[in-house]
Design a protein around this motif. Sequence first.
Motif, PDB file in Angstrom:
ATOM      1  N   VAL A 154       0.842  -1.203   0.000  1.00  0.00           N
ATOM      2  CA  VAL A 154       0.000   0.000   0.000  1.00  0.00           C
ATOM      3  C   VAL A 154       0.874   1.249   0.000  1.00  0.00           C
ATOM      4  O   VAL A 154       0.598   2.218  -0.724  1.00  0.00           O
ATOM      5  N   TRP A 155       1.924   1.237   0.805  1.00  0.00           N
ATOM      6  CA  TRP A 155       2.831   2.388   0.881  1.00  0.00           C
ATOM      7  C   TRP A 155       3.513   2.642  -0.463  1.00  0.00           C
ATOM      8  O   TRP A 155       3.586   3.792  -0.921  1.00  0.00           O
ATOM      9  N   VAL A 191      -4.017   4.379 -10.548  1.00  0.00           N
ATOM     10  CA  VAL A 191      -2.997   3.459 -10.038  1.00  0.00           C
ATOM     11  C   VAL A 191      -3.670   2.269  -9.373  1.00  0.00           C
ATOM     12  O   VAL A 191      -4.426   2.415  -8.408  1.00  0.00           O
ATOM     13  N   SER A 192      -3.411   1.086  -9.881  1.00  0.00           N
ATOM     14  CA  SER A 192      -4.018  -0.129  -9.348  1.00  0.00           C
ATOM     15  C   SER A 192      -3.258  -0.614  -8.113  1.00  0.00           C
ATOM     16  O   SER A 192      -2.271  -0.011  -7.692  1.00  0.00           O
ATOM     17  N   THR A 221       0.366   0.326 -13.070  1.00  0.00           N
ATOM     18  CA  THR A 221       0.390  -0.854 -12.199  1.00  0.00           C
ATOM     19  C   THR A 221       1.731  -0.938 -11.487  1.00  0.00           C
ATOM     20  O   THR A 221       2.774  -1.100 -12.123  1.00  0.00           O
ATOM     21  N   PRO A 222       1.753  -0.801 -10.152  1.00  0.00           N
ATOM     22  CA  PRO A 222       3.008  -0.952  -9.408  1.00  0.00           C
ATOM     23  C   PRO A 222       3.422  -2.421  -9.333  1.00  0.00           C
ATOM     24  O   PRO A 222       2.577  -3.314  -9.202  1.00  0.00           O
ATOM     25  N   VAL A 223       4.714  -2.663  -9.415  1.00  0.00           N
ATOM     26  CA  VAL A 223       5.281  -4.005  -9.264  1.00  0.00           C
ATOM     27  C   VAL A 223       6.399  -3.917  -8.234  1.00  0.00           C
ATOM     28  O   VAL A 223       7.385  -3.189  -8.428  1.00  0.00           O
ATOM     29  N   LEU A 254       6.958   0.136 -12.022  1.00  0.00           N
ATOM     30  CA  LEU A 254       5.588   0.298 -12.493  1.00  0.00           C
ATOM     31  C   LEU A 254       5.539   0.127 -14.001  1.00  0.00           C
ATOM     32  O   LEU A 254       6.546   0.266 -14.695  1.00  0.00           O
ATOM     33  N   VAL A 255       4.363  -0.182 -14.481  1.00  0.00           N
ATOM     34  CA  VAL A 255       4.079  -0.199 -15.915  1.00  0.00           C
ATOM     35  C   VAL A 255       2.881   0.702 -16.151  1.00  0.00           C
ATOM     36  O   VAL A 255       1.827   0.526 -15.520  1.00  0.00           O
ATOM     37  N   ALA A 256       3.048   1.680 -17.041  1.00  0.00           N
ATOM     38  CA  ALA A 256       1.991   2.638 -17.344  1.00  0.00           C
ATOM     39  C   ALA A 256       1.644   2.584 -18.825  1.00  0.00           C
ATOM     40  O   ALA A 256       2.517   2.346 -19.667  1.00  0.00           O
ATOM     41  N   VAL A 257       0.377   2.820 -19.142  1.00  0.00           N
ATOM     42  CA  VAL A 257      -0.088   2.780 -20.532  1.00  0.00           C
ATOM     43  C   VAL A 257      -0.697   4.135 -20.887  1.00  0.00           C
ATOM     44  O   VAL A 257      -1.562   4.643 -20.165  1.00  0.00           O
ATOM     45  N   PHE A 258      -0.206   4.693 -22.008  1.00  0.00           N
ATOM     46  CA  PHE A 258      -0.713   5.964 -22.539  1.00  0.00           C
ATOM     47  C   PHE A 258      -1.277   5.720 -23.937  1.00  0.00           C
ATOM     48  O   PHE A 258      -0.721   4.926 -24.701  1.00  0.00           O
ATOM     49  N   THR A 259      -2.358   6.396 -24.283  1.00  0.00           N
ATOM     50  CA  THR A 259      -2.905   6.328 -25.634  1.00  0.00           C
ATOM     51  C   THR A 259      -3.150   7.736 -26.161  1.00  0.00           C
ATOM     52  O   THR A 259      -3.276   8.705 -25.401  1.00  0.00           O
TER      53      THR A 259
END
Length: 458
Positions: free
Chosen positions: A127-128, A149-150, A439-441, A452-457
Amino acid sequence: MAPPRSFRPSNRPSGPGKGPAKGRGGKRPSTPPAATPHGPILSLSIDRLGARGDGIAHADGQTVFVPFALPGETVQAQALSRSSDGVSTVLKGIEQPSEHRADPVCPHFTRCGGCVTQHMVREDESVWKRSLIVEALKHRGFEDADALVSSTIALPAGSRRRAVFGYRRLAERVVVGFNERASHQIIPLDACPVLVPALSSLPARLSALLAPVLPKGSQGDIMVVASDTGVDMMLDIPAIPDLAGREGLAAVADQLDLARLTVRIGKTPEPMVMRRQPVITLGNTRLPLPIGAFLQPSAEGQQALQDLVLAAVRDTTGAVADLFCGMGTFALPIAELGRQVTAYDLEAVQTAPLHTTGRVKAQARDLFRLPLIIDELKPFSTIVLDPPRAGAQQQCQELVRLPSGVGPQRVVMVSCSPATFSRDARILADGGYQLNSVTPVDQFVWSAHVELVAVFTR
């Protein structure tokens, strides 16, 4: 006093046209004098966690940072140093512990500089770490960051497959381990719960095996990677070894069953023992692991990142550019989808094995100095970006120069820095790209780092 015979500098140069190199294989910087706690012991209420994992409290109008403290706790702390950010302290005691406090799994926790959150329940750590990304995005004007952010994908401890140990050859023994917190002193380790089993017990074994072959007073780094075919090790040494030294190192490689042993003198690596070719698997492709090549810290983390990137790319069409591609962590799995992939990275040592697969067109390029420009970007429908911590500011600035509807309509960004990611996300958003998801990893267990992995369109 001259070093033992096995490590006297030989007449062989350490690089083209060079004599014996100096640097990392020699002495580490001397240990700075440690700050001494001073002043009264304060009773503090911890409000929240800072970006580095310290508990944050307030006293006399100042921000106070308390290591190894959790929100909701009342602790005792003593001032250590002051800066423009606030007061750094030493934790002296816990008056009222949090119900979320966990028992550390390592006896060296709080002394070893590797972990900062073993006292925290793993769910709270997830969570942090998500909150670090949310706050960074809000700081850049993304008011809907909470919705974007998931939840964090948390990976298990004991999964790290690469590490850098420090060593120091003392009069009677070799100390191998990690640096003490805020110090150059090395804490000897019997095992490390962060690492995969093939690496966890190496410090203790190296301490015994390296003693006969390292000269007294030498110190440096030992870089280890658990490849598919065994441990790949690179050892800093002060000079090129002669025959006796090489035989001693070969014996170390045999006793540890290393795949490969490389020595580094200064900045120059030299393969010393090759018992098996170190290999890494990316997608369905097995690649020889170049010496010193970048590799995701864990196989589980690599798979999680690949799954997220592939999910973002799978429903697109057209050519893909993989920028800051490394060995092809994403380029090869994307190519296996039948997509045309062009990949770029700074080091030819990274891109050459990728190019030889015949599945990806890979080339060496400094994307900080020479980002892909408009005409180079136009043929691609999708861009995958996986920059180092410095981010991809220059490349993002080039992307937003493209007219609407021209060139990449989707950008998939992998980042290990919430700060530089949010900066680059702002550039893309201001240039017409919409941030759809983040999405944080967490593959850096018990540390203050998150990917993290982020998606932009567009």
